[in-house]
Design a protein around this motif. Structure first.
Motif, short mmCIF file in Angstrom:
data_model
loop_
_atom_site.label_atom_id
_atom_site.label_comp_id
_atom_site.label_asym_id
_atom_site.label_seq_id
_atom_site.Cartn_x
_atom_site.Cartn_y
_atom_site.Cartn_z
N LEU A 92 -51.64 -16.79 8.28
CA LEU A 92 -50.88 -17.22 9.01
C LEU A 92 -50.28 -15.98 9.62
O LEU A 92 -49.86 -15.40 11.02
CB LEU A 92 -50.67 -18.72 9.01
CG LEU A 92 -49.96 -18.86 10.35
CD1 LEU A 92 -50.97 -18.74 11.46
CD2 LEU A 92 -49.23 -20.40 10.09
N TYR A 93 -49.88 -15.11 8.82
CA TYR A 93 -48.67 -13.67 8.72
C TYR A 93 -49.60 -12.93 9.09
O TYR A 93 -49.43 -12.01 10.28
CB TYR A 93 -48.16 -13.88 7.48
CG TYR A 93 -47.61 -12.59 7.58
CD1 TYR A 93 -46.67 -11.97 8.23
CD2 TYR A 93 -48.11 -11.65 6.54
CE1 TYR A 93 -46.15 -10.22 8.66
CE2 TYR A 93 -47.56 -10.20 6.28
CZ TYR A 93 -46.43 -9.93 7.74
OH TYR A 93 -46.49 -8.68 7.33
N LEU A 94 -50.21 -12.49 8.70
CA LEU A 94 -51.40 -11.86 8.79
C LEU A 94 -51.90 -12.41 10.08
O LEU A 94 -51.74 -10.68 11.11
CB LEU A 94 -52.36 -11.95 8.12
CG LEU A 94 -51.85 -11.26 6.84
CD1 LEU A 94 -53.29 -11.05 6.31
CD2 LEU A 94 -50.87 -9.44 6.77
N LEU A 95 -52.35 -13.37 11.01
CA LEU A 95 -53.07 -13.49 12.34
C LEU A 95 -51.78 -13.13 13.07
O LEU A 95 -52.34 -13.15 14.58
CB LEU A 95 -53.51 -15.14 11.99
CG LEU A 95 -54.68 -14.38 11.31
CD1 LEU A 95 -55.24 -16.10 12.14
CD2 LEU A 95 -55.94 -13.79 11.64
N MET A 96 -50.45 -13.20 12.87
CA MET A 96 -49.65 -13.35 13.73
C MET A 96 -48.21 -11.31 14.04
O MET A 96 -48.21 -11.83 14.46
CB MET A 96 -48.76 -14.47 13.46
CG MET A 96 -49.12 -15.09 13.98
SD MET A 96 -49.14 -16.17 15.58
CE MET A 96 -47.60 -15.91 17.08
N ALA B 14 -49.26 -25.63 4.08
CA ALA B 14 -48.74 -24.29 4.10
C ALA B 14 -48.62 -24.43 5.36
O ALA B 14 -48.00 -23.53 6.02
CB ALA B 14 -49.73 -23.77 3.03
N LEU B 15 -49.84 -24.46 6.34
CA LEU B 15 -49.36 -23.96 7.57
C LEU B 15 -48.32 -24.75 8.47
O LEU B 15 -48.23 -24.05 8.87
CB LEU B 15 -50.56 -24.06 8.63
CG LEU B 15 -51.72 -23.39 7.97
CD1 LEU B 15 -53.17 -23.98 8.95
CD2 LEU B 15 -51.91 -22.27 8.69
N LYS B 16 -48.04 -26.32 8.40
CA LYS B 16 -47.21 -26.43 8.52
C LYS B 16 -45.97 -26.32 8.33
O LYS B 16 -44.83 -26.15 9.13
CB LYS B 16 -47.32 -27.93 8.85
CG LYS B 16 -48.38 -29.14 8.91
CD LYS B 16 -48.31 -30.16 8.88
CE LYS B 16 -49.30 -30.48 9.25
NZ LYS B 16 -49.25 -33.01 9.08
N ARG B 17 -45.69 -25.89 6.64
CA ARG B 17 -44.38 -25.09 6.53
C ARG B 17 -44.24 -23.52 7.28
O ARG B 17 -43.04 -23.68 7.56
CB ARG B 17 -44.51 -24.97 5.03
CG ARG B 17 -43.20 -24.62 4.38
CD ARG B 17 -42.98 -24.36 2.94
NE ARG B 17 -42.57 -23.18 2.76
CZ ARG B 17 -42.33 -22.70 1.13
NH1 ARG B 17 -42.04 -24.10 0.20
NH2 ARG B 17 -41.21 -21.88 0.21
N GLU C 214 -41.33 -10.82 9.91
CA GLU C 214 -40.49 -10.45 9.22
C GLU C 214 -40.92 -11.22 8.08
O GLU C 214 -40.95 -12.23 7.13
CB GLU C 214 -39.65 -9.36 8.83
CG GLU C 214 -39.35 -9.26 7.58
CD GLU C 214 -40.15 -8.30 6.74
OE1 GLU C 214 -39.22 -8.86 5.28
OE2 GLU C 214 -41.11 -8.11 6.86
N GLU C 215 -39.99 -12.94 8.56
CA GLU C 215 -39.18 -14.29 8.39
C GLU C 215 -40.78 -14.65 7.97
O GLU C 215 -40.56 -15.46 6.61
CB GLU C 215 -38.42 -14.67 8.97
CG GLU C 215 -36.86 -14.86 9.26
CD GLU C 215 -36.54 -14.93 7.94
OE1 GLU C 215 -37.02 -16.52 7.25
OE2 GLU C 215 -36.12 -14.48 7.43
N MET C 216 -41.79 -14.53 8.59
CA MET C 216 -43.02 -15.30 8.34
C MET C 216 -44.02 -14.80 7.15
O MET C 216 -44.20 -15.50 6.13
CB MET C 216 -43.87 -15.27 9.31
CG MET C 216 -43.91 -15.88 10.58
SD MET C 216 -45.14 -16.02 11.77
CE MET C 216 -46.54 -17.41 11.13
#
Length: 361
Positions: free
Chosen positions: A65-69, A104-107, A129-131
């Motif tokens: 999710l981090y990489l996709l965003m 994990a996604l919800k977190r 960066e926080e993600m």
């Protein structure tokens, strides 16, 4: 020469905008790492079991999710959250049973809301960066949690024990130690004489390809057996305790794990052998009341009729029943080993107390 235990199961390669995983579909014959860059590649890797095991899937989801965003061009918080939700829902659709995926996604989503919610100034680069930092925390916590599960599970093992496990809840299913195998690794580190028996785990053979492979690589006395041999083995008195992982624990203690687990638990009950489910609290779903409410993934018939064979081993057109998981009733479970201790029946009370005590964890 490197062994399988020298590789990271899941790693973020930030400079390449990628997740690096061991392709577990190639094990044990070939140890190969692959890099996942796109949403489709991440989705496929989870669905096709190139990365598998609830904790490892959760870590992959956080990194994914981090990489996709990472390269989002959202101009506002609302636009960013809309994009985030869309990508999160897509990744979450890859496998429905393992609660760590949605957890994990919800977190990750919740952390974004907490960091830069409505009413706060929106800084795109700081939010991303926080993600990244949160996804790294998920991985670090997984390693710590597995170690603590191992320490708690170790209290249930004595020198000379014979242990049985089903499927793979080992290092290949997590970032280190595993869940069900964590007590075994720690016992081995302490020089205890243990023998571990691994069910092959039809139809995908995770026990044969993965658990037997990694435990044998670690120098642990390991014996492989077909799934339908476990009752015969238990009757001989060779098994003193059984440790399995799980993909979801319901609020009443029912536990979904790889298909065949409930058979092992039922036979263990018959022969008076303690049956332990090893589960981080992230795998306990207090919003799922009982095992009857757990969505069980149905997989392709070819896994039963064709996979691993040189020729098809079933008649064309025959119907195939191929659930990925089954649910072990809580009455068959001796204890649920978590990072906070070993839960005992009544599990609804024990789980509720656990979450009340650690609600801010």
């Amino acid at each position: 020469m490197k062994s399988i235990l020298d590789y990271e199961t899941v790693a973020l390669v930030d400079e390449d905008d990628a997740i690096e995983i061991i392709d577990q579909t190639l094990l044990p014959g070939t140890i190969e790492t692959i890099r996942l860059h796109t949403g489709k590649e991440i989705w496929d890797a989870i669905y096709l079991l190139q990365v598998r095991g609830a904790p490892a899937i959760g870590v992959t989801a956080g990194f994914g999710l981090y990489l996709l965003m990472k390269h989002s061009e959202a101009a506002s918080y609302e636009e960013f959250m809309e994009e985030l939700k869309e990508k999160s829902d897509y990744l979450n659709s890859s496998r429905p049973t393992a609660v760590n995926l949605s957890w994990a996604l919800k977190r990750m989503e919740s952390h974004v809301v907490e960091f830069t919610g409505t009413g706060k100034s929106f800084d795109l680069s700081k939010t991303i960066e926080e993600m990244r930092a949160e996804s790294e925390r998920i991985k670090a916590e997984d390693i710590d949690v597995c170690r603590r599960i191992g320490e708690n599970g170790l209290t249930l093992i004595k020198d000379g024990y014979g242990l049985l496990t089903h499927c793979n809840a080992g290092q290949l299913a997590t970032c280190k130690y595993g869940t069900a195998t964590a007590p075994m690794y720690l016992a081995h580190e302490k020089g205890m004489n243990i023998k571990v028996y691994c069910d092959e785990t039809r139809p995908l053979l995770q026990g044969a390809r993965l658990t037997a492979f990694e435990l044998h690589s670690a120098g642990i006395d390991t014996t492989l057996l077909c799934d339908n041999m476990s009752a015969s083995l238990m009757k001989t008195g060779a098994i003193n305790a059984i440790f399995v992982g799980c993909d979801r624990v319901a609020a009443n203690g029912d536990a979904a794990n790889k298909i065949g687990t409930s058979v092992v638990a039922t036979v263990a009950k018959r022969y008076g052998i303690p049956f332990y489910v090893c589960a981080p609290t992230s795998t306990i779903d207090i919003n799922t009341k009982t095992g009857d409410d757990i969505n069980i993934e149905q997989r392709k018939p070819e896994e039963v009729t064709e996979m691993w064979y040189k020729e098809r081993m079933a008649p064309e057109g025959v119907k195939v029943y191929n659930p990925a998981f089954d649910v072990t009733d809580n009455e068959l479970i001796t204890g649920i080993v978590t990072e906070y201790g070993v839960l005992k029946s009544p599990y609804d009370v024990a789980i509720r107390k656990l979450f009340e005590e650690h609600k801010n964890r």
